[in-house]
Design an enzyme around this catalytic site. Sequence first.
Site, PDB file in Angstrom:
ATOM      1  N   ALA A   9       0.866  -1.178   0.000  1.00  0.00           N
ATOM      2  CA  ALA A   9       0.000   0.000   0.000  1.00  0.00           C
ATOM      3  C   ALA A   9       0.899   1.224   0.000  1.00  0.00           C
ATOM      4  O   ALA A   9       2.059   1.162   0.420  1.00  0.00           O
ATOM      5  CB  ALA A   9      -0.926   0.009   1.217  1.00  0.00           C
ATOM      6  N   SER A  10       0.370   2.341  -0.473  1.00  0.00           N
ATOM      7  CA  SER A  10       1.221   3.515  -0.689  1.00  0.00           C
ATOM      8  C   SER A  10       1.558   4.266   0.595  1.00  0.00           C
ATOM      9  O   SER A  10       2.614   4.881   0.689  1.00  0.00           O
ATOM     10  CB  SER A  10       0.540   4.479  -1.674  1.00  0.00           C
ATOM     11  OG  SER A  10       0.387   3.851  -2.934  1.00  0.00           O
TER      12      SER A  10
END
Length: 204
Positions: A9-10
């Site tokens: 995930a970012s």
Amino acid sequence: MFVRAYLRASTKEQDANRAKSDLLAFAKEHGLQIAATYLENESGASLARPELFRLLSDCQPGDILLIEQVDRLSRLNGADWNKLKDEIRDRRIKVVALDLPTSWGMASGNADEFTSRMADAINNMMLDMIAAIARKDYDDRRRRQAQGIAKAKDQGKYRGRPEDKSRNNAILSMLKGGQSWNTIVSATGCSRSTLARLAKRAVA
């Protein structure tokens, strides 16, 4: 052959573990067992991803890198994507993505040499296409974000991201208490750029 799942995930606010159940279900459906899971909260537009490269270094030839979507592996620019592809190819790792059905046959390992080579060629072409689309999506979102900020500034409405004062005060206390940067990053989830900015504030 080992299957290694990569979940990315970012940001720290997003859940990198979200897709794990989908990967487990896919593996079960195809008679596979996931040997290890690697979770990471880093941008897909950067090659600075320690968990991804730990996964690659753990792999043996023929192992499977299992991902939910190709963009979990790459939102890289062309040059960096080629570097990552070279690393994957040199280690003879198979990339299987849930959103790329052409890659699913890589999970079986039962095809003859001709079929396997054809599937590999098609899969590599599709990986290139989807990785390019993922990068374009990333660039488009960044461009629209910059345009929105510029417009808000022109209208006097832009205030920037609000500061997390309670977290930053805690970080300042940790810095003044002599805690290492690695300890602070692990404990708070802040980026090293934020930590550098607060460190300057601490000595000001």
